[in-house]
Design a protein around this motif. Structure first.
Motif, mmCIF file in Angstrom:
data_model
loop_
_atom_site.group_PDB
_atom_site.id
_atom_site.type_symbol
_atom_site.label_atom_id
_atom_site.label_comp_id
_atom_site.label_asym_id
_atom_site.label_seq_id
_atom_site.Cartn_x
_atom_site.Cartn_y
_atom_site.Cartn_z
ATOM 1 N N GLU A 282 0.734 -1.312 0.101
ATOM 2 C CA GLU A 282 0.003 -0.097 0.083
ATOM 3 C C GLU A 282 0.946 1.361 0.155
ATOM 4 O O GLU A 282 0.168 2.349 -0.379
ATOM 5 C CB GLU A 282 -0.871 0.051 1.047
ATOM 6 C CG GLU A 282 -2.035 -1.027 1.137
ATOM 7 C CD GLU A 282 -3.443 -0.944 2.131
ATOM 8 O OE1 GLU A 282 -2.915 -0.294 3.100
ATOM 9 O OE2 GLU A 282 -4.391 -1.475 1.901
ATOM 10 N N SER A 283 2.281 1.076 -0.036
ATOM 11 C CA SER A 283 2.933 2.469 0.248
ATOM 12 C C SER A 283 3.209 2.724 -1.333
ATOM 13 O O SER A 283 3.455 1.973 -1.961
ATOM 14 C CB SER A 283 4.408 2.193 1.052
ATOM 15 O OG SER A 283 4.104 2.146 2.270
ATOM 16 N N HIS A 284 3.359 3.936 -1.484
ATOM 17 C CA HIS A 284 3.698 4.552 -2.706
ATOM 18 C C HIS A 284 5.309 4.791 -2.939
ATOM 19 O O HIS A 284 5.886 5.129 -1.985
ATOM 20 C CB HIS A 284 2.947 5.943 -3.237
ATOM 21 C CG HIS A 284 1.399 5.777 -3.197
ATOM 22 N ND1 HIS A 284 0.698 5.711 -2.410
ATOM 23 C CD2 HIS A 284 0.931 5.419 -4.611
ATOM 24 C CE1 HIS A 284 -0.592 5.729 -2.713
ATOM 25 N NE2 HIS A 284 -0.544 5.387 -4.029
ATOM 26 N N ALA A 285 5.787 4.296 -3.933
ATOM 27 C CA ALA A 285 7.271 4.706 -4.108
ATOM 28 C C ALA A 285 7.319 4.807 -5.647
ATOM 29 O O ALA A 285 6.818 4.350 -6.586
ATOM 30 C CB ALA A 285 8.272 3.528 -3.702
ATOM 31 N N THR A 286 8.559 5.479 -6.072
ATOM 32 C CA THR A 286 8.940 5.903 -7.444
ATOM 33 C C THR A 286 9.875 4.836 -8.106
ATOM 34 O O THR A 286 10.842 4.253 -7.441
ATOM 35 C CB THR A 286 9.346 7.224 -7.577
ATOM 36 O OG1 THR A 286 10.440 7.163 -6.625
ATOM 37 C CG2 THR A 286 8.521 8.280 -7.408
#
Length: 593
Positions: free
Chosen positions: A380-384
């Motif tokens: 669920e965490s966003h990362a690039t």
């Protein structure tokens, strides 16, 4: 260098929405992003936070201290004041929050601003984000663009109202700082001294970075892998795979089914896979528990299937919206009876894309269920990730279907024909006239008819078991990745999954203090090759297991599969929160003192 921003407030009042918006703004400014949300398993009420960490290089863990804290409730300040430094900036609602301490204070009259524009309480976060951008010295136009994209379906009136509120926050802080020389000096030593913020004040003309969650990465990789059927019953933290793939279905032509329960989920998926269509299911621990009988069926019928399991703390309902790694051994041993399966685990967004596409290939090649393990942190965490990397990856990727065929030269056709590698030819049902086979849950002879003959039973059990030795001795099996020099390291970390980025960050921090270390990172967690894995555990350094569970399950797996007993120390965390880099550093320093 890193920069951290965090907002906190009441659940149901748009904290997650505004946090994600800030992540998107930063990614469009060319910054690498990692964010992490904490929220209760409630629709409304309770306490929600959203934390965003920025860097000029790839990042996947949170920073120990906060550079900016936005408090919309008193408990937001009380819980995080220990993470503040004299250079930190605290934006707070002056009507409801009292702050005290050595940091830069920016009071916001949110109640009066909300009343002035007749705004709902949920819109207060828009004002605070406008204020954040003003303090950063960033243009507000990128925020406007995202409002147009995200709220387009709600109508122009809602979009315009949010723009007015964002501008109000931006104008208020700009005016406040402009009139206060002392405040200008403090900001010059805090936000404006941070090169990450000052050097990325303008958005990029082209999208160089993609921002996504692990769930979105699994979804995207499933499309790349040519999955044609996805089946699920919503269960956090895996739920958004279902909604994401459903939103794309019109373009991908994938069959995406919200099924009535998890037993029906895996049954429908296996029916689809039996027909030669790449299929997958998604769930968390409790839902996976309902699927394991059919997982055994996939094992004996040798039907390929990808199972996405996003872990959360158990047992039973446990902590539905928090993170943990308590299901590793459950995944490895899931199902009754003995049958081969493969378990992979993703440590970050890029790994999720890589191992998910590979999972579909492995399922087809070896005709087994392949489990892709994640947890709430990575799911669920966003990362690039680099946009060009993804484009290059998709261009190079070609699905591998193994021995799946539309025509066979066998006559009669032997679906479960014994073979040296344990893998039989898989004729898609109905594709060749006069050739039939059944896939029921009984033991069978080579032509698929049921048997209880002892000799035939032994032949099929041993045939299926040979798949794992074939896999381990092929180029498909990947031994653990090693970061650093094991032989010269005084500390050697051992882990899998989402702990990866925190450990990598801790490695750098420890190396800066001349504490030599290495890290053994597992992505292919079952089965394991003792020949390839055990030599990694012959160094003289201290082996430290790092896991998000209470039992050290990876250690138990390494002992049983590879006869490894060199792990002497364990950093285990099982409170629903992820492991942070500074915790690893502190543990290591205490260990070597």
């Amino acid at each position: 260098m890193q920069y951290s921003w965090k907002i906190s407030g009441e659940a149901g009042f748009g904290i997650t929405t505004v946090g994600l918006t800030f992540s998107k703004i930063c990614a469009r400014h060319g910054l690498h992003v990692f964010d992490y949300a904490e929220f209760p398993s409630l629709i409304r009420g309770g306490f929600t936070t959203y934390e965003v960490t920025l860097s000029t290089s790839n990042i996947g863990s949170l920073k120990e201290t906060l550079d900016m804290l936005v408090c919309l409730r008193q408990d937001g300040f009380d819980r995080d004041k220990h993470r503040l430094t004299p250079q930190s900036v605290v934006l707070f609602d002056q009507d409801t929050v009292e702050v005290e301490g050595d940091f830069v204070q920016i009071p916001l009259p949110l109640k009066s601003l909300r009343t002035k524009h007749k705004a709902f309480q949920v819109m207060v976060n828009t004002i605070s984000l406008g204020a954040t951008l003003a303090l950063n010295g960033w243009n507000i136009q990128t925020f406007y663009s995202i409002l147009e994209e995200e709220f387009g379906r709600k109508g122009q009136e809602i979009i315009d109202h949010n723009k007015i509120l964002a501008q109000e926050g931006w104008d208020y802080v700009t005016d406040l700082v402009g009139k206060d020389k002392e405040l200008q000096k403090k900001l010059a030593n805090s936000i404006h001294a941070n090169s990450i913020i000052s050097s990325h004040s303008k958005p990029l003309s082209q999208k160089q970075l993609l921002l996504m969650t692990g769930n979105e990465a699994f979804s995207l990789a499933s499309v790349v892998a040519d999955c044609r059927g996805y089946f699920a019953y919503p269960m956090s933290p895996a739920s958004t795979v279902l909604t994401t793939l459903a939103s794309w279905a019109k373009h991908t032509k994938m069959v995406v089914r919200h099924v009535e329960d998890e037993i029906a989920v895996i049954s429908e998926a296996l029916g689809c896979a039996y027909a030669g269509v790449r299929s997958s299911v998604g769930t968390s621990g409790g839902g996976f528990a309902l699927m394991v009988e059919s997982l055994s069926y996939a094992g004996v019928a040798e039907i390929p299937l990808v199972v996405y399991v996003a872990q959360r703390p158990g047992p039973a309902t446990g902590l539905p919206t928090w993170t943990g790694q308590g299901d590793l051994l459950f995944a490895v041993h899931a199902g009754h009876g003995e049958f081969p399966k493969i378990v992979l685990a993703a440590g970050d967004i890029q790994e999720m894309i890589e191992i998910t596409t590979k999972a579909y290939d492995l399922a087809d090649t070896y005709q087994v269920p392949v489990i892709v393990l994640a947890d709430k942190l990575v799911a669920e965490s966003h990362a690039t990730i680099d946009n060009q990397w993804f484009k290059d990856f998709t261009k190079k990727h070609t699905p591998k279907r193994g021995k799946l065929v539309m025509h066979t030269d066998q006559n009669p056709y032997l679906r479960y024909k014994d073979s040296p590698d344990g893998i039989s030819e898989y004729l898609i049902p109905g594709m060749q006239k006069g050739h039939f086979w059944q896939a029921n849950s009984y033991e069978h002879v080579e032509d698929s008819h049921t048997t209880e003959d002892a000799e035939e039973v032994v032949k099929q059990v041993e045939k299926r078991a040979r798949k794992l030795s074939t896999y381990l001795n092929s180029g498909d099996y990947q031994p653990p990745l090693v970061f650093g020099d094991i032989q010269s390291a005084s500390i050697i970390f051992v882990s899998y999954g989402s702990n990866k980025k925190a450990i990598l960050q801790a490695q750098t921090m420890l190396q800066d203090e001349n504490i030599h270390n290495a890290y053994i990172h597992f992505t292919h967690v079952y089965p394991l090759s003792e020949t390839l894995v055990k030599p990694l555990f012959d160094a003289s350094g201290i082996y430290v297991l790092i896991e998000n569970n209470s039992e050290g399950q990876l250690d138990r797996l390494l002992k049983s599969e590879c006869n490894i007993d060199q792990i002497t120390h364990k950093l285990l965390k099982y409170d629903g929160r992820p492991i942070f880099a500074h915790e690893i550093v502190t543990f290591t320093k205490n260990l070597i003192q």
